[in-house]
Design a protein around this motif. Structure first.
Motif, PDB file in Angstrom:
ATOM      1  N   LYS A   1      39.644  47.559  36.525  1.00  0.00           N
ATOM      2  CA  LYS A   1      38.946  46.555  36.722  1.00  0.00           C
ATOM      3  C   LYS A   1      38.754  46.602  38.386  1.00  0.00           C
ATOM      4  N   SER A   2      39.751  46.247  39.474  1.00  0.00           N
ATOM      5  CA  SER A   2      39.429  46.411  40.481  1.00  0.00           C
ATOM      6  C   SER A   2      38.814  47.343  41.269  1.00  0.00           C
ATOM      7  N   VAL A   3      39.267  48.150  40.857  1.00  0.00           N
ATOM      8  CA  VAL A   3      38.708  49.487  41.735  1.00  0.00           C
ATOM      9  C   VAL A   3      37.337  49.836  40.681  1.00  0.00           C
TER      10      VAL A   3
ATOM     11  N   ALA B   1      33.328  38.610  40.545  1.00  0.00           N
ATOM     12  CA  ALA B   1      34.645  37.645  41.113  1.00  0.00           C
ATOM     13  C   ALA B   1      36.132  39.022  40.224  1.00  0.00           C
ATOM     14  N   ASP B   2      37.248  39.148  40.699  1.00  0.00           N
ATOM     15  CA  ASP B   2      37.989  39.542  40.785  1.00  0.00           C
ATOM     16  C   ASP B   2      39.362  38.580  40.429  1.00  0.00           C
ATOM     17  N   GLU B   3      39.343  38.796  38.982  1.00  0.00           N
ATOM     18  CA  GLU B   3      40.825  37.531  38.391  1.00  0.00           C
ATOM     19  C   GLU B   3      41.391  36.431  39.364  1.00  0.00           C
ATOM     20  N   PRO B   4      39.743  35.795  40.055  1.00  0.00           N
ATOM     21  CA  PRO B   4      40.092  34.553  40.996  1.00  0.00           C
ATOM     22  C   PRO B   4      40.837  33.586  40.651  1.00  0.00           C
TER      23      PRO B   4
HETATM   24 NI    NI Z   1      43.536  44.348  39.336  1.00  0.00          NI
END
Ligand code: NI
Ligand SMILES: Nc1ncnc2c1ncn2[C@@H]1O[C@H](COP(=O)(O)OP(=O)(O)OP(=O)(O)O)[C@@H](O)[C@H]1O
Length: 373
Positions: A48-50, A195-198
């Motif tokens: 997900k983050s990548v 928004a990455d798991e904020p």
């Molecule tokens: Ni991640």
């Protein structure tokens, strides 16, 4: 009809490590339309983050985006083509690093990370950082930018913004710091916020407050969001459409309602089963069995077959693409599972497979014994 803001096609990002090539994002495609909140959900390590960082070309060596296309409106943020020598090269229309920095990042597409302390500098006040950001990106004078910064702090629900302006990040709670990052993301009125798991590090009450704030701001500014999370509860609360990721791939893509009430992929089902619900006791929770294999050596066939309750022999052979499985029309509900008629590879005649014991109860990492492809 709403317009497509972001179009991602067959995007691939890999890390070239000493242990081998990590296929972190392995051919994902999805769209974000104007004013839409799109979820990217999956377990830790799904990519997900990548994926989120690849959209803004924020991948550092040993990582590299190796294929696919990212379009934002009519601009090519990333795109490859085959050159005269047969080698892949960057397309001419692809924006330069400088254009990405000056025109796209922060201004058109903002990104919010999980840990606000990584984005906020501890030695400057919250107000000064916000003001400088606004001044730099919007060409306002110092005093105009300060006024705007205070307005933004108020907008994201920071009480007494004039006084809080002079506080340092450590004087803010985790939830308040996330609000500051949301203010910063909104400051240039971008069309899209990633928004990455904020809210992952926040307690549920504060998380709930932030999610309603985002909902409110989204209504007001009509900003689109890509919301990265491992939490189906967050997806249910916030998102319009969802992409479920497993081992670098999107395995299901649907509206929130379809995903929850007409689930098409066994992995999504497992994620939903593992999610705490008000009508369930803790004992009724079903954690997903086993753990996700390593992206360096994904299982052959369907990557989920080593943990899938519906897996049959055919699933170890056929690698399913994510295709339309509903009869409601094109691009409404996609899934990468051969049990659906859309695949027609003989699933119904195939023998069920025993899920290997080591993938189950003990939770050991399974690396596929077969040599890679
Ligand atoms: Ni991640
Ligand atoms: N710098 C790196 N070098 C090597 N591998 C990496 C690097 N960054 C990420 N990866 C690998 O890429 C894969 C996807 O990682 P990613 O961080 O995108 O997962 P994620 O879905 O965001 O997980 P989480 O929920 O834990 O944040 C993982 O296998 C991870 O180990």
């Amino acid at each position: 009809m709403t317009d497509t803001l972001l179009h991602i096609d067959d995007l691939k990002t890999q890390f070239f490590t000493e242990e081998g090539v990590v296929r972190a994002v392995d051919g994902i495609s999805f769209d974000v339309k104007e004013g839409e909140i799109v979820g990217l959900v999956g377990e830790s390590g799904a990519g997900k983050s990548v994926a989120a960082q690849s959209i803004l070309r924020l991948i550092d060596p040993p990582g590299e985006i190796v294929g696919g296309e990212v379009r934002f409106r009519d601009e090519v943020l990333f795109g490859l083509e085959e050159g005269p020598d047969g080698e892949l090269r960057q397309r001419d229309e692809m924006l330069s690093n400088d254009e990405m920095r000056r025109r796209i990042r922060g201004r058109e597409i903002a990104i919010i990370f999980q840990d606000p302390m990584e984005s906020l500098n501890p030695v400057f006040t919250v107000g000064d950082q916000l003001r400088e950001f606004i001044k730099l990106n919007r060409g306002l004078s110092k005093s105009e930018a300060k006024e705007e910064a205070i307005d933004m702090l108020r907008e994201v629900g920071i009480p007494e913004p004039v006084e809080r302006y002079d506080n340092y990040p450590h004087q803010f709670s985790g939830g308040m710091r996330q609000r500051v990052l949301i203010a910063m993301a909104l400051a240039c009125e971008p069309s899209l916020i990633i928004a990455d798991e904020p809210t992952t590090a926040l307690d549920v009450t504060v998380e709930g407050q932030i999610l309603s704030l985002v909902d409110e701001l989204q209504d007001k500014y009509d900003t689109s969001f890509i919301w990265v999370t491992h939490d189906m509860g967050v997806v249910a609360e916030l998102c319009d459409r969802v992409n479920v990721m497993y081992l670098g791939e999107i395995v299901e893509q649907a509206t929130v309602d379809d995903l929850f009430y007409d689930t098409k992929h066994p992995y999504t089902e497992a994620l939903l089963d593992s999610m705490p619900r008000p009508d369930q006791t803790v004992e009724e929770l079903n954690p997903i069995r086993g753990v996700m294999p390593e992206a360096i050596d994904p299982p052959r066939g369907c990557r989920f077959h080593t943990r899938c309750p519906d897996a049959r022999e055919i699933c170890t052979e056929v690698h399913p693409d994510c295709r339309e499985v509903s009869d409601q029309g094109e691009n409404t509900h996609k899934a990468a599972c051969v049990k659906h008629d859309a695949f027609d590879v003989g699933y119904e005649f195939s023998d069920p497979i025993e899920i290997r014991a080591e993938t189950g109860i003990t939770g050991d990492v399974v690396t596929d014994p077969q040599e890679g492809d």
